[in-house]
Structures are given as structure tokens and as C-alpha cells.
Design a protein around this motif. Sequence first.
Motif, mmCIF file in Angstrom:
data_model
loop_
_atom_site.group_PDB
_atom_site.id
_atom_site.type_symbol
_atom_site.label_atom_id
_atom_site.label_comp_id
_atom_site.label_asym_id
_atom_site.label_seq_id
_atom_site.Cartn_x
_atom_site.Cartn_y
_atom_site.Cartn_z
ATOM 1 N N ARG A 200 0.839 -1.194 0.000
ATOM 2 C CA ARG A 200 0.000 0.000 0.000
ATOM 3 C C ARG A 200 0.874 1.244 0.000
ATOM 4 N NH1 ARG A 200 -5.615 -0.974 2.597
ATOM 5 N NH2 ARG A 200 -5.668 1.288 2.476
ATOM 6 N N ARG A 201 0.482 2.240 -0.769
ATOM 7 C CA ARG A 201 1.198 3.513 -0.803
ATOM 8 C C ARG A 201 0.436 4.495 0.085
ATOM 9 N NH1 ARG A 201 4.495 0.578 -2.344
ATOM 10 N NH2 ARG A 201 5.585 0.534 -4.333
ATOM 11 N N TYR A 202 0.868 4.599 1.329
ATOM 12 C CA TYR A 202 0.176 5.488 2.255
ATOM 13 C C TYR A 202 1.185 6.420 2.913
ATOM 14 C CZ TYR A 202 -2.866 7.268 5.870
ATOM 15 O OH TYR A 202 -3.598 8.104 6.671
ATOM 16 N N PRO A 203 0.925 7.725 2.887
ATOM 17 C CA PRO A 203 -0.251 8.380 2.292
ATOM 18 C C PRO A 203 -0.195 8.377 0.768
ATOM 19 C CG PRO A 203 1.295 10.023 3.075
ATOM 20 C CD PRO A 203 1.838 8.697 3.526
ATOM 21 N N ALA A 204 -1.377 8.468 0.142
ATOM 22 C CA ALA A 204 -1.450 8.386 -1.311
ATOM 23 C C ALA A 204 -0.637 9.489 -1.984
ATOM 24 C CB ALA A 204 -2.916 8.451 -1.758
ATOM 25 N N ALA A 205 -0.573 10.656 -1.343
ATOM 26 C CA ALA A 205 0.197 11.763 -1.918
ATOM 27 C C ALA A 205 1.680 11.447 -2.018
ATOM 28 C CB ALA A 205 -0.011 13.028 -1.073
ATOM 29 N N HIS A 206 2.156 10.459 -1.281
ATOM 30 C CA HIS A 206 3.569 10.090 -1.299
ATOM 31 C C HIS A 206 3.817 8.803 -2.083
ATOM 32 C CE1 HIS A 206 5.100 12.623 2.347
ATOM 33 N NE2 HIS A 206 4.820 13.340 1.290
ATOM 34 N N GLY A 207 2.879 8.460 -2.962
ATOM 35 C CA GLY A 207 3.055 7.229 -3.742
ATOM 36 C C GLY A 207 4.347 7.213 -4.533
ATOM 37 N N HIS A 208 4.630 8.301 -5.243
ATOM 38 C CA HIS A 208 5.859 8.357 -6.053
ATOM 39 C C HIS A 208 7.095 8.427 -5.168
ATOM 40 C CE1 HIS A 208 3.868 8.690 -9.940
ATOM 41 N NE2 HIS A 208 3.017 9.541 -9.396
ATOM 42 N N LEU A 209 6.970 9.117 -4.045
ATOM 43 C CA LEU A 209 8.107 9.199 -3.120
ATOM 44 C C LEU A 209 8.442 7.815 -2.564
ATOM 45 C CD1 LEU A 209 10.160 10.763 -1.409
ATOM 46 C CD2 LEU A 209 8.326 11.181 0.251
ATOM 47 N N ILE A 210 7.429 7.067 -2.143
ATOM 48 C CA ILE A 210 7.661 5.725 -1.590
ATOM 49 C C ILE A 210 8.270 4.814 -2.650
ATOM 50 C CG2 ILE A 210 6.517 3.681 -0.640
ATOM 51 C CD1 ILE A 210 4.524 5.621 0.704
ATOM 52 N N GLN A 211 7.823 4.963 -3.893
ATOM 53 C CA GLN A 211 8.414 4.172 -4.969
ATOM 54 C C GLN A 211 9.893 4.500 -5.141
ATOM 55 O OE1 GLN A 211 6.313 4.322 -8.700
ATOM 56 N NE2 GLN A 211 8.031 3.494 -9.865
ATOM 57 N N ALA A 212 10.218 5.809 -5.091
ATOM 58 C CA ALA A 212 11.616 6.215 -5.229
ATOM 59 C C ALA A 212 12.458 5.698 -4.065
ATOM 60 C CB ALA A 212 11.707 7.739 -5.308
ATOM 61 N N ILE A 213 11.889 5.688 -2.868
ATOM 62 C CA ILE A 213 12.624 5.169 -1.699
ATOM 63 C C ILE A 213 12.935 3.695 -1.895
ATOM 64 C CG2 ILE A 213 12.464 4.688 0.768
ATOM 65 C CD1 ILE A 213 10.663 7.217 0.953
#
Length: 422
Positions: A200-213
Motif C-alpha cells: 500500500r502507498r500510504y499516504p497516497a500523496a507520497h506514492g511516487h516518493l515511496i516508490q523512489a525510496i
Amino acid sequence: MSMHRNLSASTAPIDYEDERAVRLRLGRLIEPEDQLFTDLLELVEPAQLLRTIVEGEPLDCPIPKGLATKFDGRRAGLGFRLALADPVADLEAGERAGARYLIPGDEDWPTALDDLGGRTPIGLWMIGGFPAAAPTVAMVGARACTGYGLQAAGQLAAELAKDGVTVVSGAALGVDGSAHRGALAVGGVTVAVLACGVDRRYPAAHGHLIQAIGERGAVLAELPPGTAPTRFRFLARNRLIAGLAGGTVVVEAAGRSGSLVTARLAAELGRAVFAVPGPITSRLSMGTNALLCDGAIPALDGRQVQYELGIEPRKPPAAPEPSSPRPRQPVAASAPAVQTDSAEASPPQPAPVGAPFDRAAILVREALPTVRSGRATDATALATETGLTPGVVLAALGLLAACGIAVKTGGGWALLSTTESK
């Protein structure tokens, strides 16, 4: 054949000798930081606990009567959850998300978490990876932080990551996101610990950030795939952030804040606790200033934090001695820029740049969606995301556009990839 193909489905007989399958099932049955099971797992092995739950027999070891009574009262609820426990399905879901399941003793297991004792997670889902030998510093703070908090988190994280320190945080809005972006902006390693399933990408606004991490560091979660975040799961997640790091920096926190819980947990583990001093007029500095009064170490810059932790910073490349000119060698177009230790030097950039970047430009660049995503954002949204004023955001966008990194589209601004900007 994948490892998980050897695991039994929930309807088949359970192999109690398969520790990975045992822990996968327990991960579905037990919520993190459930005190009953924290106490039980200090007395019995995971396989013994699972057998007792499945077969409905008494625990085959001496345990306090009160603990046994509480456990018997929970059996019915555990039975409902047991029907949903399917290690094969969980591993397949993790695999689709690019995650693998780790248990204590695995090569990639973060051994720092073993200091948690009975509160050590049953298992961990991990996307990516991070250098086990590298020093780690956690950075936490308010979600609804001020611009000062965003800038302090991004700057501290960048200074630490530039010197090879892994920055750990929780991927939340505010301070967490700024810390992750600061580390990524200088090509450093950062780790996000989620309070939900790793898929899950939570928060949704950080979906791209979490992917980059996940691509440049690691994304961790102890909860099974698909699990939603809750308030209690956030609080439980804090112990993992504190346990993973050699020190915890609280950037901004109100008088009652989950970040202060992380600081307390770090102190209980014997880890160093830092706090960024804040204005006495700010509600969001009440918690950090109180930590300083209680003996926390002031966090003034990255080098000072490293010094307090006994971390040797990376040494800058030695300057070449004067000599006769050598023939120029052809340089590949994708050759990375040389890192220096100068305070005035620009951090390494993922795309060609035509001018040095200040902190505002870095924050704006990391907040921009890519052209390939089909999305764009405007200056007002970027100001909200970065904590900068709209005027500063527009100036940063102008610099990024001049460098061929950002482009204005019909819907706002977007980030060009390296190949698109050539």
C-alpha cells in the motif's frame, strides 16, 4: 520454483518445522505490540504458540496464570483470523509489490531490531535494501509542520545522507517526507517504515516518493500485504524506526506527539536522542524544546549529529598534486558528477543541470511529478507540499526550467526525465 510454493495453504496441514510459514501465519493473527503475545513470545517459540492456537491445547510450558487466562479469552478471535491466514497468498501479494519476507536470521534481516527483545517484529516485508554496515539516523516530526520544520528536516537529512548515513523515517506527510526527499536529493540512502501493508502507498500523496525510496533504499513493513493503517499501528511502527537507527532526531513536535513516543523508545533502547531547537512561540516546537530541557542533544547540522554519534564523515576526494597536463579522456554522457565536501558545492543531480541548486530548488524538484506520469502540479500545490512560499517556488521552477529539468505544461509543472531533457 518460488520459495513460497513450498508453503502450505491455510486449509492444508501446517508444517510447524517451517519457521517462515509459521511466522507468516502469526503475522496475520497477531497485531504488532499486542502485549499478551509480546509476553508469550518471550516464554515460548513461535511454532509452539501457533500449534497451541491451531489445535486448541494448553501451552506446553509453565506460564503465569493471569497470562494463560488472557490467552484463553482470546482463542475465539484468533480462530476467526486463522481462517484468513494464507502464507502462499501473502507471499504472492508481496512478490507482486516487489517485496520479500524476512525473518530473524536471514541475511538481510536488520539485526538492530533484535535489541527490541520481545517487541522484535515476527517478520518484515522489504522492498529494496540498504547497507547493513552503514550508520543510520532516524528523523521524525510533525505531519502538519511549519516551513521551518520542512527546511530543517530536508537540510539535515541531505547533510547526513551526503556523508553516507542512512536516513530512516516513516514516509508520512510533513517532516518525514522532507527527510526522505533531502536524502534522495543528494543521491543518499533512505528507509521508509510503513504502518500498513508493504503493497500500500500510504499516504497516497507520497506514492511516487515511496516508490523512489524503494528504488534507492528500502521500504519496510511488519504488517501483511493489504493491511490498512490505523492509529495504533502507527504507534507500533514507531518502535521500528527507533530500533533501526543509532540515533533519533525529532525535528518538530507538539507537546503531545507520536514523535515524542519515538524519542522515548529510542532512549529506552540506549540510542541517542536529538531535537531541533525551535522558536518558543511555536506550538510545534513545544515538544522538541521540552526534549532539550530533558537532556536531548541539540541537532544543529549533519556534521554535529555525526560527531555526537561517533560517525566518521566521508572524506572529500584528495586534490590532485600539480603536474603536467594530461590528455583529456572522453567522458560518457551519463558519467556522475564528482562529490565534494564543500558547503558551496551542488549536490549530485539525477539530471543535467546548468546552475548550482539551492535547497528550495531541490525540494521543488523532488515534489514534481514526472512528465511520463501524465500529471502536473501548480505553484500553489508545490508551496503546500514543500512549505515554501509561492514566490520562492516560482523562482525555483524558473531555475529548474532553465536547466532543462522542469517544463510547464497545460496543467502546471512537471519533471523531465534524464532522457527527455537531452
